[in-house]
Scaffold this motif. Sequence first.
Motif, PDB file in Angstrom:
ATOM      1  N   GLY A  35       0.810  -1.210   0.000  1.00  0.00           N
ATOM      2  CA  GLY A  35       0.000   0.000   0.000  1.00  0.00           C
ATOM      3  C   GLY A  35       0.843   1.258   0.000  1.00  0.00           C
ATOM      4  O   GLY A  35       2.063   1.215   0.152  1.00  0.00           O
ATOM      5  N   CYS A  50      -4.397   0.418  -1.282  1.00  0.00           N
ATOM      6  CA  CYS A  50      -3.846  -0.870  -0.859  1.00  0.00           C
ATOM      7  C   CYS A  50      -4.249  -1.937  -1.853  1.00  0.00           C
ATOM      8  O   CYS A  50      -5.433  -2.003  -2.240  1.00  0.00           O
ATOM      9  N   CYS A 102      -5.258  -5.680   3.758  1.00  0.00           N
ATOM     10  CA  CYS A 102      -5.796  -4.334   3.597  1.00  0.00           C
ATOM     11  C   CYS A 102      -7.115  -4.222   4.359  1.00  0.00           C
ATOM     12  O   CYS A 102      -7.895  -5.177   4.413  1.00  0.00           O
ATOM     13  N   LEU A 117      -3.185  -0.364   5.791  1.00  0.00           N
ATOM     14  CA  LEU A 117      -2.448  -1.595   5.571  1.00  0.00           C
ATOM     15  C   LEU A 117      -2.309  -2.287   6.916  1.00  0.00           C
ATOM     16  O   LEU A 117      -1.812  -1.697   7.883  1.00  0.00           O
TER      17      LEU A 117
END
Length: 133
Positions: A35, A50, A102, A117
Amino acid sequence: QVQLVESGGGLVQTGGSLRLSCATSGFNLDNYAIGWFRQAPGKEREGISCIRRGDTSTDYADSVKGRFTFQKDHAKKMVYLQMNVLKPEDTAVYYCAIGSGCDYYRYRDYGDYHVRLLGMENWGQGTQVTVSS
């Protein structure tokens, strides 16, 4: 040794574009979520986008959705963040990072969506993006 090296930042006028790059090495990109996040002086870190493990989906925070595009090049072990229609509030240091997954969430119904993240393990040194008004 895990490494992520960001580049491509700079000074741009409002409405302009930049393409950030992140060179990765020392790990298998397919085994991680990856990400971008940013941090402006005096502000909290903000997740921007992400890509989940296995490239199953890409999430964008509402603050950048429709303007930023996150791309991954497996062969080159690179990821890119194409940023269009830049605004002064996009000014920050931008980082790429790897993690376990994510999270795409919002705090309340009808609120803005955010990205983070999960299990962030490594990130680069960052690249400065400055958008002048």
